[in-house]
Scaffold this motif. Structure first.
Motif, short mmCIF file in Angstrom:
data_model
loop_
_atom_site.label_atom_id
_atom_site.label_comp_id
_atom_site.label_asym_id
_atom_site.label_seq_id
_atom_site.Cartn_x
_atom_site.Cartn_y
_atom_site.Cartn_z
N LEU A 7 0.83 -1.20 0.00
CA LEU A 7 0.00 0.00 0.00
C LEU A 7 0.87 1.26 0.00
O LEU A 7 0.55 2.24 -0.66
CB LEU A 7 -0.95 -0.01 1.20
N LEU A 8 1.97 1.23 0.73
CA LEU A 8 2.89 2.37 0.74
C LEU A 8 3.44 2.62 -0.66
O LEU A 8 3.55 3.77 -1.09
CB LEU A 8 4.02 2.14 1.73
N ALA A 12 2.84 6.06 -2.65
CA ALA A 12 4.00 6.83 -3.12
C ALA A 12 3.89 7.07 -4.61
O ALA A 12 4.18 8.17 -5.10
CB ALA A 12 5.29 6.09 -2.78
N TYR A 13 3.43 6.07 -5.36
CA TYR A 13 3.27 6.24 -6.80
C TYR A 13 2.21 7.29 -7.11
O TYR A 13 2.42 8.17 -7.94
CB TYR A 13 2.90 4.91 -7.45
N GLU A 23 13.82 5.95 4.74
CA GLU A 23 12.64 6.69 5.21
C GLU A 23 11.37 5.84 5.21
O GLU A 23 10.35 6.25 5.73
CB GLU A 23 12.42 7.93 4.35
N ARG A 24 11.42 4.65 4.62
CA ARG A 24 10.22 3.83 4.48
C ARG A 24 9.66 3.39 5.83
O ARG A 24 8.45 3.45 6.05
CB ARG A 24 10.51 2.62 3.60
N ASP A 25 10.52 2.96 6.75
CA ASP A 25 10.04 2.51 8.06
C ASP A 25 9.38 3.65 8.83
O ASP A 25 8.33 3.47 9.45
CB ASP A 25 11.18 1.91 8.88
N HIS A 29 5.41 3.83 9.88
CA HIS A 29 5.02 4.07 11.27
C HIS A 29 4.10 5.28 11.38
O HIS A 29 3.06 5.24 12.04
CB HIS A 29 6.27 4.25 12.14
N ASP A 30 4.47 6.39 10.73
CA ASP A 30 3.68 7.62 10.80
C ASP A 30 2.29 7.44 10.18
O ASP A 30 1.28 7.89 10.73
CB ASP A 30 4.41 8.78 10.13
N LEU A 31 2.23 6.79 9.02
CA LEU A 31 0.94 6.59 8.37
C LEU A 31 0.03 5.69 9.20
O LEU A 31 -1.17 5.95 9.32
CB LEU A 31 1.13 6.01 6.97
#
Length: 107
Positions: A7-8, A12-13, A23-25, A29-31
């Protein structure tokens, strides 16, 4: 709802973001924290009428009249423009904008 890597990638797309691996982790976490916070709204009791009763006290009939008037004529507005042509404003061309955007999913 849990936001995972698939989903990320889709988000992002769609947002046209390039997420570096480091930055992905943090983004996941933030989302997920945001989704959890929004899910807490389901716990609120919104079936009571207290909000409607309180909002009716804010209504006022002392509103100003909506009067249509021309504050600046078209001719005066054109005179203030940096560039004009006959009855039209001239603006610089927008560069780098394409007329067709491909929104298909990445392979």
């Amino acid at each position: 709802m849990i936001i995972d890597n698939d989903l990320l990638n889709k988000l992002a797309y769609l947002c046209r973001l390039e997420l570096p691996p480091h930055e992905r982790d943090t983004m996941l976490h933030d989302l997920n924290a945001m989704v959890d916070w929004v899910n807490q709204l389901d716990e609120l009791d919104v079936d009571n009428n207290l909000v409607l009763e309180e909002s009716s006290k804010l209504e006022s009939t002392d509103l100003r009249s909506d009067i249509v008037c021309n504050l600046l004529s078209h001719k005066d507005a054109l005179a203030l423009a940096p560039s004009s042509d006959s009855n039209y404003f001239r603006v610089p061309a927008v560069k780098g904008v394409t007329t067709h955007t491909d929104l298909s999913e990445p392979n």
